[in-house]
Design an enzyme around this catalytic site. Structure first.
Site, mmCIF file in Angstrom:
data_model
loop_
_atom_site.group_PDB
_atom_site.id
_atom_site.type_symbol
_atom_site.label_atom_id
_atom_site.label_comp_id
_atom_site.label_asym_id
_atom_site.label_seq_id
_atom_site.Cartn_x
_atom_site.Cartn_y
_atom_site.Cartn_z
ATOM 1 N N THR A 29 39.622 34.761 47.274
ATOM 2 C CA THR A 29 40.547 35.877 47.492
ATOM 3 C C THR A 29 41.873 35.561 46.819
ATOM 4 O O THR A 29 42.367 34.432 46.917
ATOM 5 C CB THR A 29 40.768 36.075 49.011
ATOM 6 O OG1 THR A 29 39.510 36.366 49.615
ATOM 7 C CG2 THR A 29 41.731 37.223 49.288
ATOM 8 N N SER A 31 44.803 36.631 43.363
ATOM 9 C CA SER A 31 44.856 37.120 41.985
ATOM 10 C C SER A 31 43.967 36.287 41.057
ATOM 11 O O SER A 31 43.311 36.826 40.160
ATOM 12 C CB SER A 31 46.297 37.132 41.483
ATOM 13 O OG SER A 31 46.882 35.867 41.622
ATOM 14 N N THR A 32 43.898 34.961 41.268
ATOM 15 C CA THR A 32 43.042 34.135 40.409
ATOM 16 C C THR A 32 41.571 34.439 40.686
ATOM 17 O O THR A 32 40.767 34.560 39.754
ATOM 18 C CB THR A 32 43.314 32.637 40.647
ATOM 19 O OG1 THR A 32 44.723 32.437 40.756
ATOM 20 C CG2 THR A 32 42.775 31.795 39.520
ATOM 21 N N ASP A 84 37.525 29.728 43.982
ATOM 22 C CA ASP A 84 38.717 30.335 44.592
ATOM 23 C C ASP A 84 39.975 29.679 44.018
ATOM 24 O O ASP A 84 39.909 28.616 43.393
ATOM 25 C CB ASP A 84 38.658 30.127 46.117
ATOM 26 C CG ASP A 84 39.538 31.117 46.880
ATOM 27 O OD1 ASP A 84 40.300 31.886 46.247
ATOM 28 O OD2 ASP A 84 39.470 31.120 48.122
ATOM 29 N N GLY A 85 41.106 30.310 44.243
ATOM 30 C CA GLY A 85 42.390 29.738 43.875
ATOM 31 C C GLY A 85 42.929 28.865 44.997
ATOM 32 O O GLY A 85 42.248 28.621 46.004
ATOM 33 N N ALA A 86 44.159 28.390 44.817
ATOM 34 C CA ALA A 86 44.843 27.614 45.865
ATOM 35 C C ALA A 86 46.337 27.734 45.608
ATOM 36 O O ALA A 86 46.761 28.143 44.523
ATOM 37 C CB ALA A 86 44.401 26.155 45.829
ATOM 38 N N GLU A 106 37.185 31.773 53.985
ATOM 39 C CA GLU A 106 37.272 30.892 52.808
ATOM 40 C C GLU A 106 36.741 29.492 53.134
ATOM 41 O O GLU A 106 36.004 28.899 52.352
ATOM 42 C CB GLU A 106 38.724 30.812 52.321
ATOM 43 C CG GLU A 106 39.216 32.119 51.725
ATOM 44 C CD GLU A 106 40.650 32.070 51.237
ATOM 45 O OE1 GLU A 106 41.301 31.024 51.351
ATOM 46 O OE2 GLU A 106 41.117 33.106 50.725
HETATM 47 C C1 5RP Z 1 44.008 33.227 49.566
HETATM 48 C C2 5RP Z 1 44.222 31.964 48.839
HETATM 49 C C3 5RP Z 1 44.502 32.065 47.376
HETATM 50 O O1 5RP Z 1 43.461 31.470 46.683
HETATM 51 C C4 5RP Z 1 45.808 31.385 47.064
HETATM 52 O O2 5RP Z 1 46.809 31.969 47.862
HETATM 53 C C5 5RP Z 1 46.169 31.527 45.572
HETATM 54 O O3 5RP Z 1 46.417 32.875 45.278
HETATM 55 P P1 5RP Z 1 46.630 33.367 43.794
HETATM 56 O O4 5RP Z 1 45.367 33.145 43.065
HETATM 57 O O5 5RP Z 1 46.968 34.837 43.932
HETATM 58 O O6 5RP Z 1 47.781 32.583 43.194
HETATM 59 O O7 5RP Z 1 44.155 30.884 49.367
HETATM 60 O O8 5RP Z 1 43.923 33.014 50.951
#
Ligand code: 5RP
Length: 228
Positions: A29, A31-32, A84-86, A106
């Protein structure tokens, strides 16, 4: 430094290139993760056959809009890969996640997968967890005041997270509220265990021992793979 969107796209396409026919792919979840969903849909157009399971309502909708086949998490006990992103990543691949609020979904996917690929740019590499962001903690809605009191007794400071419009509270896809807490100078593995032990906490944003590989977008070399 690569623009944030180019960096996210670069690592997303790298991760999508590793997906193989027949895999069940967990969708993160944020943008990445959205760039990854787009890159996976592109690979599907070129003939890849895979199924997906989403970590949030918003990612479910994104995957649906791009025609990716989806499975319900309640029908699965294991998946091949989760992407997923972080928000923060240390050199030993400890993660801080949760700006998108969906921590329990997640972490379930991160635990159920054979491989967990984390997509970031250099700005998210930190010396210690909590360096740039508070720790998001998903709490049972009826228990939020008791949980907040417990967290404050452990030395935390913070409040309930407002929603994006600022006219209410953030709610996870699971229906939890979220508190964002800072804890000062506590060792991350100690904090992880402390948070796991608080009644009423559904899940929190510290992910230890789960990431198989962190893909870091780098202007010079492209994608750096930080494996543990
Ligand atoms: C969502 C997350 C996202 O992966 C994290 O916040 C990074 O977000 P983005 O890819 O928008 O920078 O942990 O719960």
């Amino acid at each position: 430094m690569l623009a944030s969107s180019s960096a996210k796209k670069l690592v997303a396409e790298h991760a999508a290139s590793l997906i193989e026919n027949g895999m069940i792919v967990g969708l993160g979840t944020g943008s990445t993760a959205n760039y990854f969903i787009e890159a996976l849909a592109e690979r599907q157009k070129q003939g890849l056959k895979c199924s997906t399971v989403a970590s949030s309502i918003v990612s479910t909708m994104k995957a649906k809009s791009l025609g990716l086949p989806q499975l319900g998490m309640d029908n699965l006990n294991q998946i091949d890969v989760y992407v997923d992103g972080a928000d923060e990543v240390t050199v030993d691949n400890i993660l801080l996640k949760g700006r998108g609020s969906d921590l329990v979904r997640e972490k379930l996917l991160a635990r159920a997968c054979d491989e967990f690929y984390v997509l970031i740019d250099q700005s998210k590499v930190v010396d210690h967890i909590g360096q740039n962001y508070p720790v998001p903690i998903e709490v049972m809605p009826f228990a939020w005041q008791m949980v907040l009191a417990s967290l404050k007794a452990l030395g935390g400071q913070g409040e309930l997270r407002p929603n994006a419009a600022g006219d209410g509270l953030a709610v996870s896809s699971y229906g939890s509220l979220v508190v964002d807490m800072t804890f000062g100078d506590i060792e991350v593995l100690v904090l992880d265990k402390m948070l796991n032990d608080v009644p009423g906490v559904v899940e929190h944003g510290i992910f230890t021992g789960l990431a198989t590989a962190v893909f870091i977008a780098d202007e010079t070399v492209g994608v750096i793979e930080q494996r543990r």
